[in-house]
Scaffold this motif. Structure first.
Motif, PDB file in Angstrom:
ATOM      1  N   ASP A  28       6.935  -1.384 -16.951  1.00 13.40           N
ATOM      2  CA  ASP A  28       8.243  -1.977 -17.265  1.00 13.40           C
ATOM      3  C   ASP A  28       9.195  -1.857 -16.078  1.00 13.40           C
ATOM      4  O   ASP A  28      10.010  -2.749 -15.840  1.00 13.40           O
ATOM      5  N   CYS A  29       9.079  -0.760 -15.340  1.00 20.20           N
ATOM      6  CA  CYS A  29       9.890  -0.590 -14.135  1.00 20.20           C
ATOM      7  C   CYS A  29       9.528  -1.654 -13.098  1.00 20.20           C
ATOM      8  O   CYS A  29      10.405  -2.292 -12.498  1.00 20.20           O
ATOM      9  N   ALA A  30       8.241  -1.863 -12.911  1.00 16.55           N
ATOM     10  CA  ALA A  30       7.794  -2.892 -11.968  1.00 16.55           C
ATOM     11  C   ALA A  30       8.217  -4.274 -12.450  1.00 16.55           C
ATOM     12  O   ALA A  30       8.643  -5.117 -11.655  1.00 16.55           O
ATOM     13  N   ASP A  31       8.096  -4.522 -13.758  1.00 15.06           N
ATOM     14  CA  ASP A  31       8.514  -5.818 -14.302  1.00 15.06           C
ATOM     15  C   ASP A  31      10.014  -6.036 -14.100  1.00 15.06           C
ATOM     16  O   ASP A  31      10.464  -7.163 -13.846  1.00 15.06           O
ATOM     17  N   TYR A  32      10.804  -4.966 -14.211  1.00 14.92           N
ATOM     18  CA  TYR A  32      12.252  -5.051 -13.991  1.00 14.92           C
ATOM     19  C   TYR A  32      12.539  -5.562 -12.581  1.00 14.92           C
ATOM     20  O   TYR A  32      13.352  -6.485 -12.397  1.00 14.92           O
ATOM     21  N   LEU A  33      11.881  -4.973 -11.592  1.00 14.07           N
ATOM     22  CA  LEU A  33      12.095  -5.388 -10.200  1.00 14.07           C
ATOM     23  C   LEU A  33      11.601  -6.814  -9.981  1.00 14.07           C
ATOM     24  O   LEU A  33      12.233  -7.585  -9.239  1.00 14.07           O
ATOM     25  N   THR A  34      10.504  -7.178 -10.626  1.00 10.83           N
ATOM     26  CA  THR A  34       9.971  -8.532 -10.480  1.00 10.83           C
ATOM     27  C   THR A  34      10.951  -9.554 -11.020  1.00 10.83           C
ATOM     28  O   THR A  34      11.180 -10.619 -10.421  1.00 10.83           O
ATOM     29  N   LYS A  35      11.562  -9.235 -12.166  1.00  4.48           N
ATOM     30  CA  LYS A  35      12.548 -10.151 -12.752  1.00  4.48           C
ATOM     31  C   LYS A  35      13.813 -10.242 -11.902  1.00  4.48           C
ATOM     32  O   LYS A  35      14.596 -11.198 -12.033  1.00  4.48           O
ATOM     33  N   LYS A  36      14.028  -9.247 -11.013  1.00  2.54           N
ATOM     34  CA  LYS A  36      15.160  -9.283 -10.088  1.00  2.54           C
ATOM     35  C   LYS A  36      14.819 -10.049  -8.809  1.00  2.54           C
ATOM     36  O   LYS A  36      15.673 -10.205  -7.923  1.00  2.54           O
ATOM     37  N   GLY A  37      13.568 -10.499  -8.681  1.00  2.00           N
ATOM     38  CA  GLY A  37      13.190 -11.310  -7.537  1.00  2.00           C
ATOM     39  C   GLY A  37      12.143 -10.711  -6.624  1.00  2.00           C
ATOM     40  O   GLY A  37      11.638 -11.376  -5.714  1.00  2.00           O
ATOM     41  N   MET A  38      11.770  -9.462  -6.810  1.00  2.00           N
ATOM     42  CA  MET A  38      10.770  -8.821  -5.945  1.00  2.00           C
ATOM     43  C   MET A  38       9.370  -9.269  -6.360  1.00  2.00           C
ATOM     44  O   MET A  38       9.066  -9.328  -7.556  1.00  2.00           O
ATOM     45  N   PRO A  39       8.487  -9.599  -5.417  1.00  2.00           N
ATOM     46  CA  PRO A  39       7.098  -9.924  -5.772  1.00  2.00           C
ATOM     47  C   PRO A  39       6.459  -8.758  -6.539  1.00  2.00           C
ATOM     48  O   PRO A  39       6.735  -7.585  -6.224  1.00  2.00           O
ATOM     49  N   PHE A  40       5.610  -9.089  -7.521  1.00  2.00           N
ATOM     50  CA  PHE A  40       5.085  -8.039  -8.385  1.00  2.00           C
ATOM     51  C   PHE A  40       4.340  -6.968  -7.599  1.00  2.00           C
ATOM     52  O   PHE A  40       4.483  -5.774  -7.882  1.00  2.00           O
ATOM     53  N   ARG A  41       3.548  -7.352  -6.619  1.00  2.00           N
ATOM     54  CA  ARG A  41       2.785  -6.342  -5.874  1.00  2.00           C
ATOM     55  C   ARG A  41       3.712  -5.374  -5.139  1.00  2.00           C
ATOM     56  O   ARG A  41       3.429  -4.179  -5.041  1.00  2.00           O
ATOM     57  N   ASP A  42       4.814  -5.890  -4.606  1.00  2.00           N
ATOM     58  CA  ASP A  42       5.787  -4.995  -3.964  1.00  2.00           C
ATOM     59  C   ASP A  42       6.452  -4.106  -5.013  1.00  2.00           C
ATOM     60  O   ASP A  42       6.665  -2.902  -4.791  1.00  2.00           O
ATOM     61  N   ALA A  43       6.777  -4.690  -6.170  1.00  2.00           N
ATOM     62  CA  ALA A  43       7.379  -3.909  -7.253  1.00  2.00           C
ATOM     63  C   ALA A  43       6.426  -2.828  -7.733  1.00  2.00           C
ATOM     64  O   ALA A  43       6.851  -1.700  -8.049  1.00  2.00           O
ATOM     65  N   TYR A  44       5.147  -3.160  -7.793  1.00  2.00           N
ATOM     66  CA  TYR A  44       4.114  -2.195  -8.178  1.00  2.00           C
ATOM     67  C   TYR A  44       4.108  -1.015  -7.213  1.00  2.00           C
ATOM     68  O   TYR A  44       4.065   0.154  -7.621  1.00  2.00           O
ATOM     69  N   THR A  45       4.199  -1.319  -5.894  1.00  2.00           N
ATOM     70  CA  THR A  45       4.157  -0.268  -4.878  1.00  2.00           C
ATOM     71  C   THR A  45       5.408   0.605  -4.949  1.00  2.00           C
ATOM     72  O   THR A  45       5.325   1.846  -4.890  1.00  2.00           O
ATOM     73  N   VAL A  46       6.549  -0.020  -5.110  1.00  2.00           N
ATOM     74  CA  VAL A  46       7.810   0.740  -5.214  1.00  2.00           C
ATOM     75  C   VAL A  46       7.752   1.683  -6.414  1.00  2.00           C
ATOM     76  O   VAL A  46       8.111   2.868  -6.319  1.00  2.00           O
ATOM     77  N   THR A  47       7.310   1.160  -7.547  1.00  2.00           N
ATOM     78  CA  THR A  47       7.240   1.990  -8.751  1.00  2.00           C
ATOM     79  C   THR A  47       6.245   3.126  -8.564  1.00  2.00           C
ATOM     80  O   THR A  47       6.478   4.258  -9.022  1.00  2.00           O
ATOM     81  N   GLY A  48       5.150   2.852  -7.896  1.00  2.00           N
ATOM     82  CA  GLY A  48       4.169   3.904  -7.612  1.00  2.00           C
ATOM     83  C   GLY A  48       4.766   5.028  -6.794  1.00  2.00           C
ATOM     84  O   GLY A  48       4.500   6.218  -7.044  1.00  2.00           O
ATOM     85  N   HIS A  49       5.605   4.684  -5.795  1.00  2.00           N
ATOM     86  CA  HIS A  49       6.287   5.711  -5.002  1.00  2.00           C
ATOM     87  C   HIS A  49       7.230   6.532  -5.878  1.00  2.00           C
ATOM     88  O   HIS A  49       7.310   7.765  -5.745  1.00  2.00           O
ATOM     89  N   LEU A  50       7.935   5.858  -6.789  1.00  2.00           N
ATOM     90  CA  LEU A  50       8.837   6.571  -7.685  1.00  2.00           C
ATOM     91  C   LEU A  50       8.079   7.534  -8.592  1.00  2.00           C
ATOM     92  O   LEU A  50       8.526   8.665  -8.827  1.00  2.00           O
ATOM     93  N   VAL A  51       6.922   7.096  -9.110  1.00  2.00           N
ATOM     94  CA  VAL A  51       6.098   7.967  -9.957  1.00  2.00           C
ATOM     95  C   VAL A  51       5.651   9.196  -9.180  1.00  2.00           C
ATOM     96  O   VAL A  51       5.675  10.325  -9.688  1.00  2.00           O
ATOM     97  N   ALA A  52       5.282   8.979  -7.916  1.00  2.00           N
ATOM     98  CA  ALA A  52       4.852  10.109  -7.084  1.00  2.00           C
ATOM     99  C   ALA A  52       6.003  11.102  -6.889  1.00  2.00           C
ATOM    100  O   ALA A  52       5.804  12.331  -6.951  1.00  2.00           O
ATOM    101  N   GLN A  53       7.206  10.573  -6.661  1.00  2.00           N
ATOM    102  CA  GLN A  53       8.366  11.453  -6.510  1.00  2.00           C
ATOM    103  C   GLN A  53       8.627  12.239  -7.795  1.00  2.00           C
ATOM    104  O   GLN A  53       8.890  13.450  -7.760  1.00  2.00           O
ATOM    105  N   CYS A  54       8.573  11.534  -8.900  1.00  2.00           N
ATOM    106  CA  CYS A  54       8.829  12.189 -10.189  1.00  2.00           C
ATOM    107  C   CYS A  54       7.794  13.272 -10.472  1.00  2.00           C
ATOM    108  O   CYS A  54       8.125  14.354 -10.985  1.00  2.00           O
ATOM    109  N   THR A  55       6.551  12.981 -10.173  1.00  2.00           N
ATOM    110  CA  THR A  55       5.478  13.947 -10.401  1.00  2.00           C
ATOM    111  C   THR A  55       5.721  15.214  -9.591  1.00  2.00           C
ATOM    112  O   THR A  55       5.565  16.338 -10.093  1.00  2.00           O
TER     113      THR A  55
END
Length: 462
Positions: free
Chosen positions: A368-395
């Motif tokens: 859903d986080c990646a989908d949020y960024l995609t709906k804001k205009g970011m390509p899904f693969r880039d949104a996927y990568t950004v969200t993955g970095h956030l998950v790593a930080q949170c972990t």
């Protein structure tokens, strides 16, 4: 002397007799055998092959035998091998020569093919009825828990938010297919083998359409060789029951997991659990475990009959006597498992608080986080990568995505705004998954309604 013993000069060896006899298990076909014999006798009389008087005597005698069997007054013997010869021997002993005329234009080969086909036909609606009751329980539980958020899993890892109702409806969809699969089997077996004789029909002027109609079949089987040698309907039933048990076993596995302290998503009613002989704290999900275990038994029944049939030339072979026990066992097993499994689900307590707590961990709103960024205009693969970095930080920091501050989120992407927290809310994540078949309340309500309509339609057509 055995009924078939005309050409034999010696009695059957006792060990051969024991090996050859099937009365110990095929006696459960007594009703089908007697019903088929009555129809056969009536047809013989209508075609002028035996007299009306003999047919009446046969019918009366068979009715008396049926009553005695059901009252426990009839004695069967292995000397008469099977239910067919036992019934015929009892009939002849009671009415004399008229009983000896019953087997005119008939063989045990088409007789047993008829009896067994009728048995399978009779069991299908029984099992379908039990499946419909299980479906009813699933709908009832799903209606109560359409807003209950739980983690959906892939690879047994928390994946995305779903509702408990949607999870139950997934199994309802499986059991719906089981119903239609069994009904398809019933439609394909709707042909009558009686009149096929041993393999090549008969020289008597019989009316196979009359017996087929009298016994509730759509038509007689079109080839006499196939009539006596076909067991596809039994294999199809066993295949359908194996798939059904696989569905039950998958569900049982989840029930077992959900009962564990590691999940604690549900609590089974005391009437559907057992204890330990040494550990007083234990409450074991034995119903689910036994259903899971009995699945292998039904699989074995299918493999047994497939193996029996795989090398048989046309037409009948004695190997086919081995067809009944696997089918009887599978039917008995399924008809025992379904009602108790349904009752177990109907009486369980659902721990929605624990489901929601589990959903709050494991980053199941990452998509859903990646989908949020995609709906804001970011390509899904880039949104996927950004969200993955956030998950790593949170972990690394022991946080969840929704616990990150807006500043922390913006440090990764300026596209994040305050509305991201609405997108990350698990209830919203589930509610927004409103695509056809999804977990949104309106969608699960549609799924429940479709299953309820399906149940009603099947019941009306029975």
């Amino acid at each position: 002397m055995k009924l078939w013993g005309g050409r034999f000069q010696k009695d059957t060896d006792l060990l051969v007799n024991e090996l050859n006899a099937s009365i110990s298990f095929d006696q459960r076909l007594y009703r089908e055998d007697i019903t088929g014999s009555m129809a056969h006798a009536a047809m013989l009389a209508d075609c002028g092959i035996i007299s009306k008087e003999d047919a009446a005597a046969i019918t009366s005698g068979l009715e008396d035998i049926l009553a005695d069997i059901e009252a426990g007054k009839a004695a069967f013997t292995a000397d008469n091998e099977d239910i067919h010869m036992n019934v015929e021997a009892l009939l002849t002993a009671r009415i004399g020569d008229a009983g000896k005329r019953l087997h005119t234009a008939r063989s045990r080969n088409d007789q047993v093919a008829l009896d067994f086909r009728m048995y399978v036909r009779e069991q299908i609606p029984v099992i379908v009825g039990q499946l419909l009751e299980l479906e009813t329980v699933l709908c009832r539980q799903a209606k109560k828990h359409q807003t209950a958020v739980m983690p959906g899993y892939t690879h047994l890892q928390r994946a995305q938010p779903i509702s408990f109702a949607q999870h139950l409806m997934a199994y309802a969809a499986m059991f719906r297919r089981d119903v239609t699969r069994l009904e398809d089997c019933g439609a394909r077996l709707d042909e009558c083998p009686l009149g096929s004789g041993a393999l090549a029909g008969t020289t008597y002027p019989i009316d196979r359409w009359e017996t087929a109609k009298a016994l509730g079949f759509a038509a007689p089987m079109g080839n006499s060789l196939d009539g006596v040698s076909d067991r596809d309907y039994a294999l199809e039933l066993l295949s359908g029951l194996s798939i059904l048990m696989m569905h039950l076993s998958r569900f049982a596995e989840e029930v077992i997991l959900w009962c564990s302290w590691e999940f604690k998503f549900i609590e089974l009613d005391d009437a559907y659990a057992t204890g330990s002989s040494i550990m007083p704290q234990k409450k074991n999900p034995d119903v689910a475990e036994l259903v899971r275990g009995k699945t292998g038994r039904v699989y074995g029944d299918l493999m047994s009959l497939l193996t029996v049939m795989k090398g048989l030339p046309l037409a009948y072979n004695k190997d086919m006597q081995e067809d009944k026990e696997p089918v009887f066992d599978a039917v008995d097993t399924v008809e025992m498992c379904l009602p108790v499994f349904a009752a177990m689900l109907d009486t369980m307590t659902v721990r929605t608080d624990n489901m929601r707590k589990a959903a709050g961990h494991g980053f199941i709103n990452a998509t859903d986080c990646a989908d949020y960024l995609t709906k804001k205009g970011m390509p899904f693969r880039d949104a996927y990568t950004v969200t993955g970095h956030l998950v790593a930080q949170c972990t690394a920091r022991g946080k969840t995505l929704e616990e990150l501050t807006l500043e922390e989120l913006k440090a990764v992407s300026e596209l994040f705004e305050a509305d991201v927290y609405d997108a990350l809310n698990l209830e919203n994540c589930m509610a927004l998954r409103s695509s056809y078949g999804g977990p949104a309340v309106a969608e699960t309500a549609r799924q429940i309604g479709e299953i309820e309509q399906f149940i009603q339609k099947i019941k009306e057509n029975r």
